[in-house]
Design a protein around this motif. Structure first.
Motif: not given
Length: 82
Positions: A67-73
């Protein structure tokens, strides 16, 4: 033991592949749409809009990192109240 509800907003998802790379136990890219989704083992609902899954506590850190790594949240996590 706690469980967590994981929600992937598949309309926000850009299909970059970071979540499956970080947490392949829970996430996979849909071969039809290229969008992230919860693997069948944990999935409770998958539509074109969302992919929802329930994961055990031992996978919390894994999904949190994704979740933290997802660039678009596009990934949200909430604790399931028993």
């Amino acid at each position: 033991m706690a469980k967590y509800r994981v929600v992937v907003d598949r309309q926000t998802c850009i299909g970059c592949g970071v979540a499956p790379a970080v947490c392949s136990d829970v996430f996979i890219l849909d071969e039809n749409t290229g969008k992230n989704m919860v693997v069948e083992k944990y999935a409770v609902e998958t539509t074109n809009e969302v992919s929802i899954g329930i994961v055990p506590e031992e996978l919390y850190e894994c999904v949190k990192k994704a979740a933290e790594a997802c660039p678009v949240g596009a990934i949200k996590i909430e604790e399931v109240k028993e």
